[in-house]
Write a protein that holds these residues in place. Structure first.
Motif, PDB file in Angstrom:
ATOM      1  N   SER A 317       0.979  -1.151  -0.047  1.00 24.58           N
ATOM      2  CA  SER A 317       0.015   0.134   0.146  1.00 24.58           C
ATOM      3  C   SER A 317       0.857   1.288   0.007  1.00 24.58           C
ATOM      4  O   SER A 317       0.522   2.300  -0.744  1.00 24.58           O
ATOM      5  CB  SER A 317      -1.051   0.076   1.185  1.00 24.58           C
ATOM      6  N   GLU A 318       1.965   1.232   0.668  1.00 23.29           N
ATOM      7  CA  GLU A 318       2.943   2.381   0.709  1.00 23.29           C
ATOM      8  C   GLU A 318       3.442   2.480  -0.681  1.00 23.29           C
ATOM      9  O   GLU A 318       3.552   3.938  -1.239  1.00 23.29           O
ATOM     10  CB  GLU A 318       3.900   2.456   1.804  1.00 23.29           C
ATOM     11  N   ARG A 321       0.905   4.080  -3.088  1.00 27.04           N
ATOM     12  CA  ARG A 321       0.496   5.438  -2.859  1.00 27.04           C
ATOM     13  C   ARG A 321       1.389   6.309  -3.440  1.00 27.04           C
ATOM     14  O   ARG A 321       1.251   7.378  -4.094  1.00 27.04           O
ATOM     15  CB  ARG A 321       0.499   5.583  -1.286  1.00 27.04           C
ATOM     16  N   LYS A 322       2.888   6.002  -3.085  1.00 26.43           N
ATOM     17  CA  LYS A 322       3.955   6.837  -3.610  1.00 26.43           C
ATOM     18  C   LYS A 322       4.165   7.106  -5.067  1.00 26.43           C
ATOM     19  O   LYS A 322       4.138   8.081  -5.708  1.00 26.43           O
ATOM     20  CB  LYS A 322       5.345   6.165  -2.881  1.00 26.43           C
TER      21      LYS A 322
END
Length: 400
Positions: A317-318, A321-322
């Protein structure tokens, strides 16, 4: 006077010879003379040369003629041009030497307001994009290919906006908004030149994001400096080919009037409306030329982001997102630039009243939003701008 039946009844007197062996014959007008009428000149006749005596001044009368009250040798008489015939009698179809731009509005008050607004917008475009170019060039933290393309895009945005904005600002203060045919063609060339470059640079940025997200381990090897420079060079060459094709299609068209363009700059569609010949085929070629560049760029962009979205499903998820944050800025800029261009250039050759507002959007508003979008959504760019300000501007203000 029998030897000169085409001359009116006049009295002739002899003057001194002119240089080159010419004799000047002075005419002294007399009263009207008709059939059976006597001369009404009240003054007595002066002694002088009669016309036959004047002709006898030459040893051979064939070398003399009467022209503008002078006797001149025939070889000194400039021959008359032959009368025009055939296609010489046709009017010149290229008699338009300038075009009149109607601008944004005929109202003087509205023009003054528009001048103030567009002056601020153009200053913001130049300063914002120039700051981004200097930041990328001076910051070692922005040495990645993505920021190299971003600096190139900002430089092109300055040039692209400067193609139309200065002329728009000057016309907003002028009563007569005219542009020469040569100036019109130059503006048309540079408008499509920098516009084509921007499309291809945006396409190169999409390819860069694809390699960075989908092939991160090979990113440094694939997107090295030589490849990045080659992609930017291809973008400039593609913009040149696209622009030359547009100008070469428009320039041979005959413009014989009217010469009023309902726009604030010269573009292909308004010029097609003024041509004095059938422009159906030319219009199709212009749409094909612009459409090829737009469609190819859009397909590459779409394919890149489809592959990126598919690949992000396997990321955390990180990481998603980035990646989406980085791609979101690029997608926003692409949408802001491509949507107006598709609306203007990928439709039949006809002008609409809304075209001027759409043109304002992609020639002024989009170049202004590019540095805002990339700087506000990117922490590295904001940090680099702050460091540049601290190193260059703040020491100068402290010494002052």
């Amino acid at each position: 006077m029998a030897g000169f039946p085409h001359l009116p009844a006049q009295r002739w007197s002899r003057l001194p010879p002119l240089p080159g062996g010419q004799w000047d014959i002075q005419t002294l007008p007399m009263g009207p003379r008709g059939p059976g009428e006597e001369t009404t000149d009240p003054s007595p006749p002066e002694p002088g040369l009669s016309v036959p005596d004047a002709r006898a001044l030459s040893s051979d009368p064939r070398f003399w003629t009467v022209s503008s009250c002078h006797l001149k040798p025939r070889e000194q008489i400039t021959p008359l041009k032959p009368p025009p015939r055939g296609r010489d009698l046709m009017p010149d179809p290229y008699n338009v030497t300038e075009f009149i731009l109607l601008g944004l509005s005929p109202n003087q008050q509205v023009q003054r307001v528009c001048f103030a607004v567009f002056l601020l917008l153009y200053a913001a475009v130049v300063l914002g994009n120039l700051l981004l170019v200097l930041t990328v060039a001076a910051s070692t933290s922005l040495a990645s290919p993505m920021y190299f393309f971003l600096g190139s895009l900002s430089l092109v945005e300055i040039c692209y906006s400067s193609t139309t904005a200065p002329k728009l600002l000057s016309d907003l203060l002028a009563r007569r908004k005219a542009i020469s045919v040569g100036g019109c063609m130059a503006q048309l060339f540079f408008l499509h030149f920098f516009g084509g470059i921007e499309m291809l640079v945006l396409t190169a940025m999409a390819y860069d994001r694809y390699v960075a997200i989908c092939r991160p381990l090979h990113y440094a090897a694939i997107m090295n400096r030589r490849v990045c420079a080659a992609l930017v060079g291809v973008a400039w060459a593609g913009g040149l080919v696209h622009s030359l094709a547009q100008v070469l299609l428009i320039f041979p068209l005959p413009f014989c009037g009217p010469n009023v363009i309902d726009h604030y700059f010269c573009d292909v569609l308004p010029l097609l409306q003024l041509a004095c010949s059938d422009t159906f085929l030319v219009g199709l070629l212009i749409v094909a030329n612009g459409g090829t560049l737009s469609v190819v760029s859009f397909v590459v962009l779409l394919a890149s982001y489809v592959v990126i979205l598919v690949h992000l499903r396997t990321r955390s998820s990180e990481g998603r997102r980035k990646a989406l944050s980085t791609c979101g800025s690029h997608v926003t800029v692409v949408t802001l630039f491509f949507a107006p261009c598709v609306f203007i250039y990928l439709r039949p050759s006809a002008t609409l009243p809304v075209d001027k507002l759409v043109a304002v959007f992609y020639t002024v508003i989009t170049p202004l939003l590019n540095p805002v979008i990339y700087s506000l959504r990117n922490a590295e760019v904001k940090r680099a701008v702050k460091n540049l300000w601290t190193r260059t501007v703040q020491p100068v203000t402290d010494r002052g």
